[in-house]
Design a protein around this motif. Sequence first.
Motif, PDB file in Angstrom:
ATOM      1  N   TYR A 192       0.836  -1.193   0.000  1.00  0.00           N
ATOM      2  CA  TYR A 192       0.000   0.000   0.000  1.00  0.00           C
ATOM      3  C   TYR A 192       0.875   1.249   0.000  1.00  0.00           C
ATOM      4  N   SER A 193       0.265   2.368  -0.336  1.00  0.00           N
ATOM      5  CA  SER A 193       0.940   3.659  -0.269  1.00  0.00           C
ATOM      6  C   SER A 193      -0.097   4.707   0.087  1.00  0.00           C
ATOM      7  N   GLY A 194       0.334   5.794   0.702  1.00  0.00           N
ATOM      8  CA  GLY A 194      -0.625   6.819   1.083  1.00  0.00           C
ATOM      9  C   GLY A 194       0.036   8.017   1.738  1.00  0.00           C
ATOM     10  N   ILE A 195      -0.811   8.960   2.094  1.00  0.00           N
ATOM     11  CA  ILE A 195      -0.384  10.163   2.812  1.00  0.00           C
ATOM     12  C   ILE A 195      -0.956  10.083   4.222  1.00  0.00           C
ATOM     13  N   VAL A 196      -0.111  10.325   5.222  1.00  0.00           N
ATOM     14  CA  VAL A 196      -0.553  10.272   6.606  1.00  0.00           C
ATOM     15  C   VAL A 196      -0.222  11.580   7.307  1.00  0.00           C
ATOM     16  N   THR A 197      -1.012  11.897   8.317  1.00  0.00           N
ATOM     17  CA  THR A 197      -0.701  13.021   9.193  1.00  0.00           C
ATOM     18  C   THR A 197      -0.432  12.481  10.589  1.00  0.00           C
ATOM     19  N   TYR A 198       0.482  13.145  11.269  1.00  0.00           N
ATOM     20  CA  TYR A 198       0.844  12.754  12.635  1.00  0.00           C
ATOM     21  C   TYR A 198       0.789  14.003  13.492  1.00  0.00           C
ATOM     22  N   GLN A 199      -0.084  13.995  14.478  1.00  0.00           N
ATOM     23  CA  GLN A 199      -0.307  15.174  15.310  1.00  0.00           C
ATOM     24  C   GLN A 199       0.102  14.902  16.748  1.00  0.00           C
ATOM     25  N   VAL A 200       0.930  15.786  17.282  1.00  0.00           N
ATOM     26  CA  VAL A 200       1.308  15.759  18.697  1.00  0.00           C
ATOM     27  C   VAL A 200       0.987  17.135  19.255  1.00  0.00           C
TER      28      VAL A 200
END
Length: 304
Positions: free
Chosen positions: A41-49
């Motif tokens: 798979y491939s994709g765009i992710v966001t990571y919020q801290v």
Amino acid sequence: MLGRVVGGFLTGIVMAQASFAGTAATDWLARMAESHRQLNYSGIVTYQVGERVNSFRISHYVGNGQEFESLEALDGNEAEWVRSGHDVNCIHPGPEMIRLLGEQADGGLTQQYSIAIDGQTRVAGRDGVVMKISPKDEYRLGYTLTLDEETGLMLRSEILSEQGKVLERFQYVALEFDSENGAAVSSQALQVSHKVPVRGAAARSETLREWRPTWVPSGFRLAEVEGEDANGMTFTDGLAVISVFVESLNPATTKAASEQPMRRGASVSYSVAVPERQALVSVVGEVPMLTAKQIARSLEWLRQ
């Protein structure tokens, strides 16, 4: 690990009850534990801290019994990391402990957490199953997960504070399966080592050290890792991971050292000096500060 019901709360609950009544929540966890290592798979992710959000492009490919993953930062300082060489059958501490603990009636994951399916939602255009994982004591954090209905892949995760506040959020905003760029990912990959936990080695691991914690929360098991030296110990309950370290200090540094609590998102670090041992004890993990502090202060030395 978690989500928001899209299309109406009541509708989502009814659909979840109808579609997943025969699937236990722990079965979804088992699917999640394996899916991210077995799919292309491939994709765009966001990571919020906290208030800070970063985005990444991720590509994952499995070929010839090996696992390849590319992670590219899309904002901030440009950087790209590519991991490879992880045999798809290698043991990852968290997922493996989920299976081991689940097999033991007296020490399963459900002894430490309440795990329940909590409706459906959509994430990155995919139908997802929402799961609530709530700790049964004050020594752990809670989780909300959204798992892809078709594959079990984790689409969104949230780690929650003791008060229910979101500390960290990971989420796909775009996702495609059967990615055609797998060959490109594997060709760019650099070989890396992967630490593998050894089961049933707790006693041997402890004999390598001159110290040990006399208290960890119930359900946490020692997970010895190949290559781990005598300065550290790692524990997991199947979801959370706690690491304990001891480093030597010279007398002047030890005297000046003080209690040092730190938090970043769901991760905490607590350090405290032990003057009589000229040592600094540090505990790091995705747990409440109370847990890290009690573990650090419970250390005892095996040799006088």
